[in-house]
Design a protein around this motif. Structure first.
Motif, PDB file in Angstrom:
ATOM      1  N   LEU A  70       2.792   7.485  -8.168  1.00  0.00           N
ATOM      2  CA  LEU A  70       1.744   7.917  -7.243  1.00  0.00           C
ATOM      3  C   LEU A  70       0.522   8.427  -7.994  1.00  0.00           C
ATOM      4  CD1 LEU A  70       3.993   9.641  -4.573  1.00  0.00           C
ATOM      5  CD2 LEU A  70       2.354   7.791  -4.106  1.00  0.00           C
ATOM      6  N   ARG A  78      -2.762  13.181  -3.843  1.00  0.00           N
ATOM      7  CA  ARG A  78      -4.062  12.518  -3.807  1.00  0.00           C
ATOM      8  C   ARG A  78      -5.180  13.529  -4.084  1.00  0.00           C
ATOM      9  NH1 ARG A  78      -8.458  11.489  -0.722  1.00  0.00           N
ATOM     10  NH2 ARG A  78      -9.049   9.312  -0.456  1.00  0.00           N
ATOM     11  N   MET A 132      11.757   5.093  -0.900  1.00  0.00           N
ATOM     12  CA  MET A 132      10.556   4.357  -0.543  1.00  0.00           C
ATOM     13  C   MET A 132      10.866   2.887  -0.297  1.00  0.00           C
ATOM     14  SD  MET A 132       8.597   6.528   0.058  1.00  0.00           S
ATOM     15  CE  MET A 132       6.883   6.852   0.052  1.00  0.00           C
ATOM     16  N   SER A 191       3.787  17.015   7.088  1.00  0.00           N
ATOM     17  CA  SER A 191       2.386  16.654   6.911  1.00  0.00           C
ATOM     18  C   SER A 191       2.174  16.071   5.514  1.00  0.00           C
ATOM     19  CB  SER A 191       1.548  17.913   7.095  1.00  0.00           C
ATOM     20  OG  SER A 191       0.206  17.591   6.932  1.00  0.00           O
ATOM     21  N   GLY A 192       1.420  14.972   5.461  1.00  0.00           N
ATOM     22  CA  GLY A 192       1.092  14.376   4.174  1.00  0.00           C
ATOM     23  C   GLY A 192       2.110  13.398   3.633  1.00  0.00           C
ATOM     24  N   THR A 193       3.134  13.078   4.437  1.00  0.00           N
ATOM     25  CA  THR A 193       4.170  12.163   3.941  1.00  0.00           C
ATOM     26  C   THR A 193       3.817  10.707   4.194  1.00  0.00           C
ATOM     27  OG1 THR A 193       5.356  12.533   6.008  1.00  0.00           O
ATOM     28  CG2 THR A 193       6.128  13.752   4.073  1.00  0.00           C
ATOM     29  N   GLY A 194       2.770  10.463   4.970  1.00  0.00           N
ATOM     30  CA  GLY A 194       2.353   9.072   5.156  1.00  0.00           C
ATOM     31  C   GLY A 194       2.540   8.521   6.565  1.00  0.00           C
ATOM     32  N   LYS A 195       2.551   9.375   7.563  1.00  0.00           N
ATOM     33  CA  LYS A 195       2.770   8.889   8.929  1.00  0.00           C
ATOM     34  C   LYS A 195       1.587   8.039   9.425  1.00  0.00           C
ATOM     35  CE  LYS A 195       3.528  13.062  10.521  1.00  0.00           C
ATOM     36  NZ  LYS A 195       3.386  13.798   9.230  1.00  0.00           N
ATOM     37  N   ASP A 196       0.378   8.524   9.159  1.00  0.00           N
ATOM     38  CA  ASP A 196      -0.802   7.732   9.542  1.00  0.00           C
ATOM     39  C   ASP A 196      -0.782   6.367   8.853  1.00  0.00           C
ATOM     40  OD1 ASP A 196      -1.880  10.527  10.185  1.00  0.00           O
ATOM     41  OD2 ASP A 196      -3.548   9.212  10.798  1.00  0.00           O
ATOM     42  N   LEU A 197      -0.523   6.410   7.573  1.00  0.00           N
ATOM     43  CA  LEU A 197      -0.489   5.181   6.791  1.00  0.00           C
ATOM     44  C   LEU A 197       0.569   4.233   7.347  1.00  0.00           C
ATOM     45  CD1 LEU A 197      -1.330   3.535   4.305  1.00  0.00           C
ATOM     46  CD2 LEU A 197       0.312   4.854   2.960  1.00  0.00           C
ATOM     47  N   ARG A 212       0.838  -1.194   0.000  1.00  0.00           N
ATOM     48  CA  ARG A 212       0.000   0.000   0.000  1.00  0.00           C
ATOM     49  C   ARG A 212       0.881   1.256   0.000  1.00  0.00           C
ATOM     50  NH1 ARG A 212      -1.767   4.150   0.094  1.00  0.00           N
ATOM     51  NH2 ARG A 212      -3.808   4.972   0.700  1.00  0.00           N
ATOM     52  N   ILE A 213       2.128   1.074   0.431  1.00  0.00           N
ATOM     53  CA  ILE A 213       3.068   2.192   0.376  1.00  0.00           C
ATOM     54  C   ILE A 213       3.671   2.207  -1.018  1.00  0.00           C
ATOM     55  CG2 ILE A 213       5.229   3.115   1.308  1.00  0.00           C
ATOM     56  CD1 ILE A 213       4.300   2.017   3.998  1.00  0.00           C
ATOM     57  N   VAL A 214       3.172   3.127  -1.822  1.00  0.00           N
ATOM     58  CA  VAL A 214       3.517   3.165  -3.235  1.00  0.00           C
ATOM     59  C   VAL A 214       4.837   3.904  -3.423  1.00  0.00           C
ATOM     60  CG1 VAL A 214       2.748   4.038  -5.482  1.00  0.00           C
ATOM     61  CG2 VAL A 214       1.084   3.122  -3.855  1.00  0.00           C
ATOM     62  N   PHE A 227      -1.283   5.501  -9.336  1.00  0.00           N
ATOM     63  CA  PHE A 227      -1.971   4.813  -8.237  1.00  0.00           C
ATOM     64  C   PHE A 227      -3.294   5.507  -7.929  1.00  0.00           C
ATOM     65  CE2 PHE A 227      -2.713   4.709  -3.576  1.00  0.00           C
ATOM     66  CZ  PHE A 227      -2.967   3.349  -3.421  1.00  0.00           C
ATOM     67  N   TYR A 228      -3.262   6.826  -7.819  1.00  0.00           N
ATOM     68  CA  TYR A 228      -4.494   7.527  -7.471  1.00  0.00           C
ATOM     69  C   TYR A 228      -5.476   7.616  -8.644  1.00  0.00           C
ATOM     70  CZ  TYR A 228      -3.019   8.368  -2.766  1.00  0.00           C
ATOM     71  OH  TYR A 228      -2.658   8.168  -1.462  1.00  0.00           O
TER      72      TYR A 228
HETATM   73  N1  ADP Z   1       3.745   6.017   0.034  1.00  0.00           N
HETATM   74  C1  ADP Z   1       2.434   6.244  -0.151  1.00  0.00           C
HETATM   75  N2  ADP Z   1       1.767   5.621  -1.132  1.00  0.00           N
HETATM   76  C2  ADP Z   1       0.471   5.852  -1.335  1.00  0.00           C
HETATM   77  N3  ADP Z   1      -0.259   6.682  -0.617  1.00  0.00           N
HETATM   78  C3  ADP Z   1       0.335   7.342   0.399  1.00  0.00           C
HETATM   79  C4  ADP Z   1       1.705   7.141   0.679  1.00  0.00           C
HETATM   80  N4  ADP Z   1       2.025   7.912   1.751  1.00  0.00           N
HETATM   81  C5  ADP Z   1       0.899   8.567   2.083  1.00  0.00           C
HETATM   82  N5  ADP Z   1      -0.114   8.226   1.283  1.00  0.00           N
HETATM   83  C6  ADP Z   1      -1.468   8.776   1.312  1.00  0.00           C
HETATM   84  O1  ADP Z   1      -1.347  10.164   1.465  1.00  0.00           O
HETATM   85  C7  ADP Z   1      -2.324  10.681   2.355  1.00  0.00           C
HETATM   86  C8  ADP Z   1      -1.671  11.353   3.527  1.00  0.00           C
HETATM   87  O2  ADP Z   1      -0.986  10.375   4.295  1.00  0.00           O
HETATM   88  P1  ADP Z   1      -0.999  10.409   5.881  1.00  0.00           P
HETATM   89  O3  ADP Z   1      -0.517   9.076   6.348  1.00  0.00           O
HETATM   90  O4  ADP Z   1      -2.318  10.872   6.391  1.00  0.00           O
HETATM   91  O5  ADP Z   1       0.118  11.533   6.137  1.00  0.00           O
HETATM   92  P2  ADP Z   1       0.569  12.239   7.489  1.00  0.00           P
HETATM   93  O6  ADP Z   1      -0.045  11.468   8.623  1.00  0.00           O
HETATM   94  O7  ADP Z   1       2.063  12.142   7.472  1.00  0.00           O
HETATM   95  O8  ADP Z   1       0.085  13.643   7.403  1.00  0.00           O
HETATM   96  C9  ADP Z   1      -3.183   9.498   2.745  1.00  0.00           C
HETATM   97  O9  ADP Z   1      -4.287   9.460   1.878  1.00  0.00           O
HETATM   98  C10 ADP Z   1      -2.276   8.308   2.499  1.00  0.00           C
HETATM   99  O10 ADP Z   1      -2.998   7.138   2.218  1.00  0.00           O
END
Ligand code: ADP
Ligand code: MG
Length: 457
Positions: A326, A366, A151, A175-181, A143-145, A329-330
């Motif tokens: 990316l 996205r 990467m 922000s937006g780099t994928g920390k939640d993911l 899921r980490i593209v 993917f989207y």
């Molecule tokens: N490597 C990745 N590949 C695909 N989608 C990603 C990737 N990293 C983040 N995203 C997407 O980008 C968006 C922001 O990620 P998020 O984890 O919320 O970032 P953060 O918590 O760092 O602000 C989400 O929709 C997430 O699914």
């Protein structure tokens, strides 16, 4: 009630087996009987859902049989039947995983009720597990593209950490780099995947409430605490707690968190006894915690405790080679969601997108693709489908004229030079950066004598 559940009745007394079996068959279950511990273990692989197990068997003692059943399949429910349970044996049996203790002589109605409740529990547990499995699927490592070295390293690191016993992980990145993911990928690919993933954004909860959200509170701990409440750490026992924006946590709570990380124990607000839970804490921040420490906003000891396993989520502008992947993917994601069949971003669009700074990182990609897909009419997404490219051009109007004035020719030359450098001497991209067309940039390249130096053979 669970249909067609199979129950194994284990007792050396034939009469007891018979009366239980008859009742349970009447209740609609399949019933299998075994007179000894060994006979019971021999049947255990036959799709048994629940075992009624005599504690005192002629060959193997009930606790040993219980243990072996649980080792074979922890989901099989075991109700122990005993004439003389001491508190100690009861406690031991519960620890091993007995569902219930029934005293002999028993009442058949009670047994029948206990069995149906127990089976309902497994049914629920199975459903929860299936639900969790379907939840987990979106969080596989792929899921980490992105196939850039950055990467690949990130995925490799997450893979290692997920399966490690590490109890604290720190995710840093804009922000937006994928920390939640990343936090979810870590959870759903760990041993903890079948346990809860709970998530709290420290900055989103009023300071006064955060402590009780995290650690729970006792009844009467404060004015509104009418009832005891379990906090997130308790709810997540066995699983993962994701503490987002940890940099926003106030110092008194930082101290309590540190104690928890070190001792795995905490007290509820207003509570006096320690509660122990087993959770992995994944903390995230888009701030520079070291700077926060230096400024005195973040406890140094907590920083070091968290920083044992730091994982940096790279800013998108540092791995722009992943941008086309990316975007694709989207495009796929939103084709499915919007029932469209957009084929991708055109080479021109990709070229321009590559030159954009992406301050919002992957989240911004996205959002940009989502928006473009909503409005796009053609098969390919074009530059005009991405408003962020237009606003970038407008941004260039904002350069203020310094008081001492400028040398316009010099300034123009310098900007063209920079654009060429940044685009690796790609004239189309350099032109885009300057809001020019190809003829206009060629004219300036010649005017300023900026032809690409011949590459060494
Ligand atoms: N490597 C990745 N590949 C695909 N989608 C990603 C990737 N990293 C983040 N995203 C997407 O980008 C968006 C922001 O990620 P998020 O984890 O919320 O970032 P953060 O918590 O760092 O602000 C989400 O929709 C997430 O699914
Ligand atoms: Mg986030």
């Amino acid at each position: 009630m669970m249909r067609n559940a199979t129950i194994l009745v284990v007792d050396d007394e034939q009469l007891i087996r018979w009366s239980l079996a008859e009742r349970l068959r009447a209740d609609g279950y399949e019933v299998v009987e075994a007179p000894t511990g060994q006979a019971a273990l021999d049947r255990i692989a036959d799709g048994i859902d629940l075992v009624l197990l005599d504690y005192k068997l002629p060959d193997i003692d009930g606790v040993t049989v219980l243990r072996q059943i649980k080792e074979h399949d922890a989901d099989i429910l075991v109700i122990l039947l005993t004439a003389f349970a001491t508190v100690e044996t009861a406690v031991e049996a519960m620890k091993i995983g007995a569902y219930h203790f029934a005293n002999k002589p028993f009442n058949l109605d009670d047994i029948s009720l206990t069995v149906s409740k127990a089976l309902e529990t497994t049914q629920l547990r199975r459903e929860v597990r299936m639900l969790r499995a379907s939840q987990a699927q979106p969080y596989a490592f792929d899921r980490i593209v992105g196939e850039s070295p950055a990467m690949n390293r990130l995925r490799e690191m997450l893979r290692k950490v997920a399966s490690s016993p590490a109890s604290t992980v720190l995710l840093t990145g804009e922000s937006g780099t994928g920390k939640d993911l990343a936090a979810k990928v870590l959870h759903f690919n760990s041993q903890r995947a079948n346990r809860p993933f709970v998530n709290i954004t420290c900055s989103a909860i009023p300071e006064a409430l955060l402590e009780s959200e995290l650690f729970g509170h006792e009844r009467g701990a404060f004015t509104d605490a009418r009832q005891q409440k379990r906090g997130l750490f308790e709810q997540a026992d066995g699983g993962t707690v994701f503490l987002d924006e940890i940099g926003e946590m106030v110092p008194p709570l930082q101290a309590k968190l540190l104690r928890f990380l070190e001792e795995k124990a905490f007290k509820r607000v207003g509570g006096s006894h320690d509660i122990k839970v087993d959770v992995r804490v994944v903390a995230a921040t888009n701030r520079n915690l070291e700077a926060q420490v230096e400024a005195g906003h973040f406890r140094e000891d907590l920083f070091y405790r968290l920083n044992v396993l730091p994982i940096l989520l790279p800013a998108l502008r540092t791995h722009l080679d992943d941008l086309p992947t990316l975007v694709t993917f989207y495009v796929d994601v939103f084709n499915r969601e919007f029932r469209k069949s957009v084929r991708g971003a055109s080479p021109e669009a990709l070229g321009e997108l590559r030159l954009y700074g992406w301050p919002g990182n992957i989240r911004e990609v996205r959002n940009a693709v989502e928006r473009a897909m909503l409005l796009a009419e053609g098969q390919w997404l074009e530059p005009s489908d991405f408003p962020l490219l237009a606003s970038r051009r407008q941004g260039a109007h904002g350069i203020a004229l310094p008081a001492e004035g400028v040398d316009l020719e010099q300034l123009e030359r310098s900007l063209v030079v920079q654009a060429l450098e940044r685009s690796g001497h790609n004239q189309t991209r350099a032109a885009t950066l300057l809001g020019l067309n190809r003829d206009q940039i060629r004219y300036r390249i010649e005017k300023f004598g900026l032809m690409k130096p011949a590459s060494p053979a």
